[in-house]
Write a protein that holds these residues in place. Structure first.
Motif, PDB file in Angstrom:
ATOM      1  N   GLY A 471       0.880  -1.110  -0.090  1.00 19.78           N
ATOM      2  CA  GLY A 471       0.047  -0.047  -0.010  1.00 19.78           C
ATOM      3  C   GLY A 471       0.780   1.210  -0.080  1.00 19.78           C
ATOM      4  O   GLY A 471       0.315   2.473   0.388  1.00 19.78           O
ATOM      5  N   THR A 472       2.183   1.195  -0.304  1.00 22.06           N
ATOM      6  CA  THR A 472       2.946   2.484  -0.636  1.00 22.06           C
ATOM      7  C   THR A 472       4.082   2.303  -1.450  1.00 22.06           C
ATOM      8  O   THR A 472       4.346   1.241  -1.873  1.00 22.06           O
ATOM      9  N   LEU A 473       4.576   3.357  -2.176  1.00 17.45           N
ATOM     10  CA  LEU A 473       5.922   3.427  -2.887  1.00 17.45           C
ATOM     11  C   LEU A 473       6.899   3.418  -2.099  1.00 17.45           C
ATOM     12  O   LEU A 473       7.513   4.229  -1.496  1.00 17.45           O
ATOM     13  N   GLY A 474       7.082   2.054  -1.770  1.00 19.73           N
ATOM     14  CA  GLY A 474       8.179   1.751  -0.413  1.00 19.73           C
ATOM     15  C   GLY A 474       9.461   2.299  -0.688  1.00 19.73           C
ATOM     16  O   GLY A 474       9.987   2.794   0.271  1.00 19.73           O
ATOM     17  N   GLN A 475      10.251   2.026  -1.763  1.00 20.64           N
ATOM     18  CA  GLN A 475      11.744   2.679  -1.935  1.00 20.64           C
ATOM     19  C   GLN A 475      11.490   4.107  -1.750  1.00 20.64           C
ATOM     20  O   GLN A 475      12.448   4.706  -1.060  1.00 20.64           O
ATOM     21  N   ILE A 476      10.616   4.880  -2.175  1.00 22.83           N
ATOM     22  CA  ILE A 476      10.537   6.182  -2.309  1.00 22.83           C
ATOM     23  C   ILE A 476      10.343   6.726  -0.838  1.00 22.83           C
ATOM     24  O   ILE A 476      11.010   7.612  -0.335  1.00 22.83           O
ATOM     25  N   LYS A 477       9.628   6.099  -0.174  1.00 21.05           N
ATOM     26  CA  LYS A 477       9.125   6.411   1.314  1.00 21.05           C
ATOM     27  C   LYS A 477      10.469   6.334   2.319  1.00 21.05           C
ATOM     28  O   LYS A 477      10.932   7.285   2.855  1.00 21.05           O
ATOM     29  N   TRP A 478      11.169   5.198   1.921  1.00 17.66           N
ATOM     30  CA  TRP A 478      12.390   4.977   2.826  1.00 17.66           C
ATOM     31  C   TRP A 478      13.815   5.866   2.359  1.00 17.66           C
ATOM     32  O   TRP A 478      14.381   6.442   3.116  1.00 17.66           O
ATOM     33  N   GLU A 479      13.648   6.058   0.946  1.00 19.10           N
ATOM     34  CA  GLU A 479      14.634   7.229   0.494  1.00 19.10           C
ATOM     35  C   GLU A 479      14.417   8.599   1.096  1.00 19.10           C
ATOM     36  O   GLU A 479      15.229   9.394   1.486  1.00 19.10           O
ATOM     37  N   GLN A 480      13.007   8.929   1.494  1.00 22.45           N
ATOM     38  CA  GLN A 480      12.816  10.306   1.860  1.00 22.45           C
ATOM     39  C   GLN A 480      13.134  10.146   3.339  1.00 22.45           C
ATOM     40  O   GLN A 480      13.706  11.355   3.753  1.00 22.45           O
ATOM     41  N   MET A 481      13.093   9.057   3.861  1.00 22.35           N
ATOM     42  CA  MET A 481      13.401   9.108   5.446  1.00 22.35           C
ATOM     43  C   MET A 481      14.727   9.010   5.704  1.00 22.35           C
ATOM     44  O   MET A 481      15.556   9.709   6.330  1.00 22.35           O
ATOM     45  N   VAL A 482      15.388   8.075   4.831  1.00 23.51           N
ATOM     46  CA  VAL A 482      16.919   7.462   5.447  1.00 23.51           C
ATOM     47  C   VAL A 482      17.870   8.607   4.674  1.00 23.51           C
ATOM     48  O   VAL A 482      18.963   8.620   5.122  1.00 23.51           O
ATOM     49  N   PHE A 483      17.579   8.891   3.492  1.00 26.16           N
ATOM     50  CA  PHE A 483      18.548   9.728   3.007  1.00 26.16           C
ATOM     51  C   PHE A 483      18.345  11.098   2.890  1.00 26.16           C
ATOM     52  O   PHE A 483      19.466  12.004   2.890  1.00 26.16           O
ATOM     53  N   LEU A 484      17.129  11.764   3.239  1.00 21.57           N
ATOM     54  CA  LEU A 484      16.702  13.146   3.434  1.00 21.57           C
ATOM     55  C   LEU A 484      16.383  13.613   4.656  1.00 21.57           C
ATOM     56  O   LEU A 484      16.474  14.662   4.903  1.00 21.57           O
ATOM     57  N   VAL A 537      -0.352  -9.552   1.043  1.00 19.69           N
ATOM     58  CA  VAL A 537      -0.565  -8.368   1.794  1.00 19.69           C
ATOM     59  C   VAL A 537       0.470  -8.388   3.018  1.00 19.69           C
ATOM     60  O   VAL A 537       0.516  -9.277   3.892  1.00 19.69           O
ATOM     61  N   VAL A 538       1.365  -7.310   2.869  1.00 22.70           N
ATOM     62  CA  VAL A 538       2.405  -7.256   3.914  1.00 22.70           C
ATOM     63  C   VAL A 538       2.523  -6.109   4.674  1.00 22.70           C
ATOM     64  O   VAL A 538       1.784  -4.973   4.413  1.00 22.70           O
ATOM     65  N   ASP A 539       3.465  -6.202   5.805  1.00 23.16           N
ATOM     66  CA  ASP A 539       3.664  -4.920   6.462  1.00 23.16           C
ATOM     67  C   ASP A 539       4.337  -3.816   5.935  1.00 23.16           C
ATOM     68  O   ASP A 539       5.521  -3.885   5.283  1.00 23.16           O
ATOM     69  N   PRO A 540       3.537  -2.615   5.702  1.00 25.58           N
ATOM     70  CA  PRO A 540       4.306  -1.436   4.970  1.00 25.58           C
ATOM     71  C   PRO A 540       5.416  -0.620   5.564  1.00 25.58           C
ATOM     72  O   PRO A 540       5.932   0.066   5.407  1.00 25.58           O
ATOM     73  N   LEU A 541       5.303  -1.136   6.967  1.00 27.97           N
ATOM     74  CA  LEU A 541       6.524  -0.313   7.779  1.00 27.97           C
ATOM     75  C   LEU A 541       7.717  -1.314   8.082  1.00 27.97           C
ATOM     76  O   LEU A 541       8.729  -1.010   8.629  1.00 27.97           O
ATOM     77  N   LYS A 570       5.642   3.134  15.217  1.00 33.96           N
ATOM     78  CA  LYS A 570       5.762   1.633  14.678  1.00 33.96           C
ATOM     79  C   LYS A 570       7.046   1.534  13.949  1.00 33.96           C
ATOM     80  O   LYS A 570       7.449   0.236  14.020  1.00 33.96           O
ATOM     81  N   ILE A 571       7.252   2.421  13.280  1.00 29.19           N
ATOM     82  CA  ILE A 571       8.431   2.079  12.055  1.00 29.19           C
ATOM     83  C   ILE A 571       9.734   2.127  13.106  1.00 29.19           C
ATOM     84  O   ILE A 571      10.735   1.222  13.085  1.00 29.19           O
ATOM     85  N   ALA A 572      10.051   2.917  14.206  1.00 30.36           N
ATOM     86  CA  ALA A 572      10.856   2.834  15.071  1.00 30.36           C
ATOM     87  C   ALA A 572      11.014   1.609  15.755  1.00 30.36           C
ATOM     88  O   ALA A 572      12.135   0.746  15.725  1.00 30.36           O
ATOM     89  N   LEU A 573       9.855   1.059  16.389  1.00 28.23           N
ATOM     90  CA  LEU A 573       9.903  -0.343  16.759  1.00 28.23           C
ATOM     91  C   LEU A 573      10.473  -1.590  15.836  1.00 28.23           C
ATOM     92  O   LEU A 573      11.134  -2.212  16.208  1.00 28.23           O
ATOM     93  N   THR A 574       9.914  -1.397  14.710  1.00 31.41           N
ATOM     94  CA  THR A 574      10.117  -2.564  13.659  1.00 31.41           C
ATOM     95  C   THR A 574      11.697  -2.273  13.382  1.00 31.41           C
ATOM     96  O   THR A 574      12.318  -3.551  13.474  1.00 31.41           O
ATOM     97  N   ALA A 575      12.187  -1.241  13.226  1.00 26.82           N
ATOM     98  CA  ALA A 575      13.556  -1.126  12.652  1.00 26.82           C
ATOM     99  C   ALA A 575      14.786  -1.464  13.932  1.00 26.82           C
ATOM    100  O   ALA A 575      15.431  -2.272  13.540  1.00 26.82           O
ATOM    101  N   ILE A 576      14.177  -1.161  15.189  1.00 29.74           N
ATOM    102  CA  ILE A 576      14.941  -1.498  16.253  1.00 29.74           C
ATOM    103  C   ILE A 576      14.896  -3.087  16.357  1.00 29.74           C
ATOM    104  O   ILE A 576      15.895  -4.000  16.709  1.00 29.74           O
ATOM    105  N   SER A 577      13.643  -3.802  16.367  1.00 29.88           N
ATOM    106  CA  SER A 577      13.773  -5.261  16.386  1.00 29.88           C
ATOM    107  C   SER A 577      14.391  -6.022  15.141  1.00 29.88           C
ATOM    108  O   SER A 577      14.922  -6.797  15.703  1.00 29.88           O
ATOM    109  N   ASP A 578      14.421  -5.258  14.169  1.00 34.45           N
ATOM    110  CA  ASP A 578      15.144  -6.258  13.186  1.00 34.45           C
ATOM    111  C   ASP A 578      16.802  -6.154  13.358  1.00 34.45           C
ATOM    112  O   ASP A 578      17.338  -7.008  13.035  1.00 34.45           O
ATOM    113  N   LYS A 579      17.092  -4.794  13.873  1.00 33.56           N
ATOM    114  CA  LYS A 579      18.739  -4.763  14.094  1.00 33.56           C
ATOM    115  C   LYS A 579      19.210  -5.640  15.481  1.00 33.56           C
ATOM    116  O   LYS A 579      20.176  -6.336  15.289  1.00 33.56           O
ATOM    117  N   VAL A 580      18.144  -5.587  16.354  1.00 28.39           N
ATOM    118  CA  VAL A 580      18.486  -6.791  17.385  1.00 28.39           C
ATOM    119  C   VAL A 580      18.377  -8.102  16.976  1.00 28.39           C
ATOM    120  O   VAL A 580      19.523  -8.743  17.145  1.00 28.39           O
TER     121      VAL A 580
END
Length: 584
Positions: A471-484, A537-541, A570-580
């Motif tokens: 339900g999202t343009l995922g790559q663009i979303k993460w580029e907006q956040m992580v690069f900019l 249908v997958v997790d957009p976060l 939710k994004i912060a929790l998901t990212a932290i969980s993955d790194k752990v």
């Protein structure tokens, strides 16, 4: 029956071995369409729903067969629509011929309807780009255009005024210097071997190196045996650019998988620690993932001389076909007794695969995208042809769908266009009717050209389309956040029921939302006889984390959360969980 100029075009293509043309009819190509009709027992016309798809299909056909891909569009808007797929072919070095219509030859440039000078428009995309000047001009131009496309692995374009198309070809029309049939369709391939002294210099550098990394791209797809032999002699790790994913299978003991943002940690570590880099058939564009200039010696094997030293200041350039050059190089190489560089990479891959398996085994709801990728990858046939789209989908494909020996995998490489996955798969199924052809695409890319699923139904092509629906343009979303460091904006997609669309087109539609049931649904989906869509249908976060997160990326990511990212908690929790999970 008299021969028309369009007949000369079509019969010339048949003589060159062309057996399929992808396109959409229009009044600017009526003469060509009539010739295709009268030659339909020798050459197939595949009608698409959008000309962009025709060009993507021609590119995909060329990628998977090595033969010329041909697409056809009418004057004006039809020809304009071809451009994106043609740039895909140009930038990935694929032989494609585009044929377009023009208005009546004596009304061109007078503001008549669809009066677009397509030969001028195509000046950048096409290496050979010519306007037909009369019926006796056709044979000469077709032979030249096809030869250039095949020889230089590039795009050729012929644009054909509509009134010339159905003109009869008569001897008196020919200019006095245009001797009949003076062109030839003989195919020629040079030896494509590097200079012996350059081979000696390259071998000297490689033999002196202690930690050798091989970077393989699309030019090495036919050099699997030679790549592994080189890696064995030098205890080297084979790192793969995306277009070179099937250069060696992922279960090869020498490979560390892909490189780049969606690559593996061992590939990145191999690049960071090698003292010698052997680039084979690649112009991998992301310089930041290559060794820094001065940190490693470089050898490059490349068919196109202008690409030597384009990305990395190599010491020796070897111009020629990758397999042939490696065969000439191999007898000059000395076996390295110290295998520690390769062994470290192999240990790194063991650890990496455990992390990937852990992420793909999660049973959280909403389902993680890694789950559907792994469940599909485990069930693909040994000779499957897999076409991926651009976006976060490429991360899940590169990391969780392993390449087996005998399979073919591709995507839009240097253009990185969305929407190529479905047309590529249709082209693959037409080229190989008895092989499993699968599209692995995102909901954003698929929805751009989804009418082509009706094309698969029309031609009874048993393609399988897996749509990772977040339900999202995922790559663009993460580029907006992580690069900019910006909160996501303008990337949310209105949901579409793709399973219902599949059924509306006359195919089969499946939905998978439960990770515990995902494998069973994939099995059922792959086994239906006709064209089918599975929407997962997958997790957009779920973030497509790079193999190594830099301090700057982490800072930008945190900045985007602070600046008002709507899903920040939710994004912060998901990212932290993955790194752990990665660190445990």
């Amino acid at each position: 029956m008299a021969m028309t100029a369009a007949d000369v075009l079509i019969e010339s293509l048949i003589d060159w071995g062309v057996d399929v043309v992808f396109g959409l009819p229009g009044d600017g190509i009526n003469g060509i369409m009539e010739s295709l009709r009268t030659h339909k027992d020798q050459i197939r016309f595949v009608q698409v729903r959008h000309e962009e798809s025709a060009a993507f299909m021609a590119c995909g056909y060329a990628k998977f067969t090595g033969k010329l891909g041909v697409c056809l569009a009418t004057s004006g808007p039809g020809g304009i629509h071809l451009l994106n797929g043609l740039y895909d072919a140009k930038m990935d070095g694929q032989p494609v011929l585009a044929i377009t219509g023009l208005q009546f030859h004596d009304l061109i440039g007078t503001y008549t309807q669809q009066d677009v000078a397509l030969d001028r428009l195509y000046m950048d995309v096409a290496t050979c780009n010519e306007r037909i000047m009369g019926p006796t001009h056709v044979e000469n131009i077709v032979d030249l255009a096809v030869r250039i496309a095949l020889s230089y692995r590039t795009v050729s374009h012929i644009t054909f005024p509509v009134d010339f198309q159905d003109m009869e070809v008569k001897k008196r029309q020919r200019s006095k210097r245009n001797i009949p049939h003076h062109t030839s369709r003989a195919e020629a391939e040079g030896a494509m071997l590097a200079d012996p002294s350059d081979l000696d210099s390259a071998a000297e550098i490689l033999n002196a190196g202690k930690k050798i990394a091989i970077l393989a791209g699309r030019g090495a797809l036919h050099a699997t045996v030679e790549l592994e032999q080189t890696a064995e002699i030098h205890a080297a790790s084979i790192v793969k650019a995306l277009l070179g994913r099937d250069a060696v299978p992922d279960d090869s003991p020498y490979t560390t998988g892909t490189i780049g943002l969606l690559g593996t940690r061992p590939s990145q570590e191999a690049m960071e620690s090698c003292d010698t880099l052997l680039m084979v058939g690649t112009s991998f564009p992301y310089l930041e993932f290559l060794p820094k200039p001065g940190e490693a010696k470089g050898i490059q094997i490349e068919l196109d001389p202008k690409r030597i030293g384009l990305r990395f200041p190599v010491d020796v350039g070897l111009v020629g076909d990758s397999r042939r050059v490696l065969r000439e190089l191999l007898p000059r190489l000395k076996r390295k007794e110290n295998r520690s560089f390769l062994e470290k990479a192999q240990k790194g891959m063991e650890d990496w695969r455990k992390v990937m398996k852990e992420r793909a085994a999660r049973r959280d709801v909403p389902m993680k995208p890694q789950v559907i990728a792994r469940e599909l990858g485990q069930r693909l046939s040994d000779n499957a042809i897999v076409s991926c789209d651009s976006g976060t989908i490429a991360t899940w494909w590169a990391r969780h769908i392993p390449v087996k020996a005998g399979q073919m995998h591709s995507l839009s490489g240097n253009l990185a266009s969305m929407a190529n996955g479905l047309p590529y798969t249709i082209a693959a199924q037409i080229a190989y009717p008895n092989r499993q052809c699968v599209a692995f695409v995102g909901d954003g890319g698929f929805s751009m050209l989804m009418a082509e699923f009706a094309t698969a139904v029309k031609y009874k092509l048993p393609i399988k389309v897996v749509i990772v629906k977040n339900g999202t343009l995922g790559q663009i979303k993460w580029e907006q956040m992580v690069f900019l460091g910006n909160p996501e904006f303008g990337v949310e997609l209105h949901p579409i029921d793709f399973a219902a669309i599949a059924r509306a087109c006359g195919g089969e539609g499946f939905t998978s939302e439960d990770p515990a049931e995902c494998g069973r649904v994939v099995e059922q989906f792959l086994n239906v006889p006709g064209p089918a869509i599975l929407q997962a249908v997958v997790d957009p976060l779920e973030p497509p984390l790079p193999a190594k997160v830099t301090a700057e990326q982490a800072l930008k990511f945190a900045e985007s959360l602070v600046r008002g990212e709507p899903n920040r908690t939710k994004i912060a929790l998901t990212a932290i969980s993955d790194k752990v999970r990665e660190l445990v």
